[in-house]
Design a protein around this motif. Structure first.
Motif, PDB file in Angstrom:
ATOM      1  N   ILE A 139       0.834  -1.201   0.000  1.00  0.00           N
ATOM      2  CA  ILE A 139       0.000   0.000   0.000  1.00  0.00           C
ATOM      3  C   ILE A 139       0.868   1.250   0.000  1.00  0.00           C
ATOM      4  O   ILE A 139       0.591   2.228  -0.703  1.00  0.00           O
ATOM      5  CB  ILE A 139      -0.937  -0.009   1.225  1.00  0.00           C
ATOM      6  CG1 ILE A 139      -1.928  -1.172   1.110  1.00  0.00           C
ATOM      7  CG2 ILE A 139      -1.688   1.309   1.356  1.00  0.00           C
ATOM      8  CD1 ILE A 139      -2.790  -1.360   2.338  1.00  0.00           C
ATOM      9  N   LEU A 166       0.374   3.909  -3.455  1.00  0.00           N
ATOM     10  CA  LEU A 166      -0.100   5.293  -3.365  1.00  0.00           C
ATOM     11  C   LEU A 166       0.924   6.301  -3.900  1.00  0.00           C
ATOM     12  O   LEU A 166       0.566   7.193  -4.680  1.00  0.00           O
ATOM     13  CB  LEU A 166      -0.487   5.613  -1.920  1.00  0.00           C
ATOM     14  CG  LEU A 166      -1.712   4.853  -1.391  1.00  0.00           C
ATOM     15  CD1 LEU A 166      -2.019   5.252   0.048  1.00  0.00           C
ATOM     16  CD2 LEU A 166      -2.928   5.095  -2.274  1.00  0.00           C
ATOM     17  N   VAL A 220       0.894   6.185  -7.800  1.00  0.00           N
ATOM     18  CA  VAL A 220      -0.217   6.920  -8.422  1.00  0.00           C
ATOM     19  C   VAL A 220      -0.016   8.427  -8.268  1.00  0.00           C
ATOM     20  O   VAL A 220      -0.153   9.192  -9.232  1.00  0.00           O
ATOM     21  CB  VAL A 220      -1.553   6.474  -7.803  1.00  0.00           C
ATOM     22  CG1 VAL A 220      -2.699   7.321  -8.337  1.00  0.00           C
ATOM     23  CG2 VAL A 220      -1.814   5.002  -8.099  1.00  0.00           C
ATOM     24  N   ALA A 221       0.333   8.858  -7.042  1.00  0.00           N
ATOM     25  CA  ALA A 221       0.457  10.295  -6.781  1.00  0.00           C
ATOM     26  C   ALA A 221       1.582  10.923  -7.597  1.00  0.00           C
ATOM     27  O   ALA A 221       1.398  11.985  -8.219  1.00  0.00           O
ATOM     28  CB  ALA A 221       0.692  10.520  -5.286  1.00  0.00           C
ATOM     29  N   THR A 255       5.902   8.827   1.340  1.00  0.00           N
ATOM     30  CA  THR A 255       6.146   7.434   1.730  1.00  0.00           C
ATOM     31  C   THR A 255       6.136   7.249   3.250  1.00  0.00           C
ATOM     32  O   THR A 255       5.515   6.294   3.734  1.00  0.00           O
ATOM     33  CB  THR A 255       7.474   6.945   1.130  1.00  0.00           C
ATOM     34  OG1 THR A 255       7.387   7.012  -0.298  1.00  0.00           O
ATOM     35  CG2 THR A 255       7.758   5.517   1.541  1.00  0.00           C
ATOM     36  N   VAL A 305       2.342   7.180   4.355  1.00  0.00           N
ATOM     37  CA  VAL A 305       1.512   6.022   4.016  1.00  0.00           C
ATOM     38  C   VAL A 305       2.104   4.722   4.554  1.00  0.00           C
ATOM     39  O   VAL A 305       1.394   3.723   4.644  1.00  0.00           O
ATOM     40  CB  VAL A 305       1.309   5.915   2.488  1.00  0.00           C
ATOM     41  CG1 VAL A 305       0.583   7.119   1.966  1.00  0.00           C
ATOM     42  CG2 VAL A 305       2.632   5.735   1.760  1.00  0.00           C
TER      43      VAL A 305
END
Length: 358
Positions: A202, A206, A209-210, A283, A286
């Motif tokens: 995960i 994220l 994508v970001a 990083t 998340v």
């Protein structure tokens, strides 16, 4: 007395010898079958991803069990088909344009070197090296690498599919190999490993994508040609911590050179900012529930596995290092889960495993 002492020490010596022989056999197996081990680990990582999506569907929809897993597969197939139909043709065309435009960008780099004797000698050495390269051998190596990568991908998908389809059978079979007195501890360690790998995934998805979207928008604002294709390349490359962002910036800077040195400088600043944003803000945010790898350890593991495992090794370096840190924490330091400097604190509800479920 001496004979009794020798007989009492004999079992201990035999045990040490047995452990040494087992360690040598294990080392030889890992060394000569490293590719197989990496493929198996990649398949397990894919299974963790499938189970994480399935668990989310079970928690937020009326579906459960095999229906939730079928919904996960349909979702992934839909994403792949949608990208193949809507994005892939245009991306392939633009990628070929990026490759074809590289010579013009390289000529932009050569101009400052042509003004000095040292620069001209460096350029001559590079051109001689490129001219001495056997093009046919290079093409055959590329074709062989592509075929091998496709075969590895199929193996990873098959392992992940069956491991996530019925994980309890593999899970219970693994525990049967552990002595009964250590079985509960092995279960706890495996649960923590599954949790950490899930949160590591995960924590990588994220930022992918970001940063893919952010780099596309930034390059588009700067007027760089093929901004969205370069953004996709950046998003995929971010799967490799630290190295991915730097590698993705190379074609973007080269494309920016076509607009001029100033645009290339702006692109370099953009990717430097994205790298800092990824490494120090996004990083850590998340991945606060997963093992945080020190940057030096991540980079060293990438170099080491690149040397012995190639592309697959460097792609799996970070999750392998994360799993190794979990084992060190659980089996050597004996820290309780989710505490200490290797893992940030999190809610106990989030410690549920991604794989060991029915």
């Amino acid at each position: 007395m001496a004979s009794s002492k020798d007989s009492s020490s004999s079992p201990g010596s035999l045990r040490i010898l047995l452990y040494a022989l087992l360690a040598i056999v294990l080392f030889l197996f890992v060394w000569f079958q490293l590719q197989l081990i990496l493929l198996a680990f990649a398949g397990i990582l894919f299974a963790v991803l499938l189970r994480a999506i399935t668990n989310w569907i079970e928690d937020h929809t009326p579906l459960n069990g095999q229906l939730a897993y079928a919904a996960t597969l349909l979702f992934l197939i839909g994403v792949i088909v949608g990208m193949s139909v809507l994005i892939a043709p245009r991306a392939i065309q633009q990628l070929s344009e990026v490759i074809n435009s590289m010579p013009a960008s390289i000529r932009q780099i050569e101009r400052p070197f042509q003004g000095s004797p040292l620069g001209r000698s460096l350029l001559a050495g590079v051109q001689h090296l490129l001219s001495s390269t056997n093009v046919s051998n290079t093409v055959s190596h590329i074709a062989s690498a592509a075929t091998s990568a496709l075969a590895d991908l199929i193996v990873i998908v098959v392992i992940g599919f069956f491991a996530a389809l019925h994980p309890r059978g593999y899970w219970e079979g693994f525990l049967l190999l552990i002595p009964l007195k250590s079985r509960q501890r092995a279960r706890e360690v495996a649960l923590e490993l599954a949790r950490q790998l899930r949160w590591w995934l995960i924590g990588q998805m994220l930022p992918m994508v970001a940063l893919g979207i952010a780099s596309s928008i930034g390059l588009w604002i700067l007027g760089v040609h093929l901004a969205w294709t370069l953004g996709i390349i950046t998003g995929v490359a971010v799967f490799l911590p630290y190295a991915g962002t730097l590698l993705a910036g190379i074609p973007s800077v080269l494309m920016g050179l076509q607009q001029g040195p100033r645009t290339a400088l702006y692109v370099l600043i953009l990717y430097t900012s994205l790298h800092l944003l990824e490494g120090y803000i996004l990083t850590p945010l998340v991945q606060k529930k997963a093992v945080r790898l020190p940057p030096v350890l991540t980079i060293l593991s990438q170099f080491f596995l690149w040397e012995i495992g190639g592309v697959l090794g460097i792609a799996l370096a970070a999750p392998l290092a994360s799993a190794a840190l979990v084992l060190v924490k659980e089996l050597y330091i004996h820290e309780p889960p989710n505490t200490g400097h290797l893992a940030a604190s999190g809610n106990q509800d989030d410690s549920q495993p991604a794989l060991p479920v029915s």
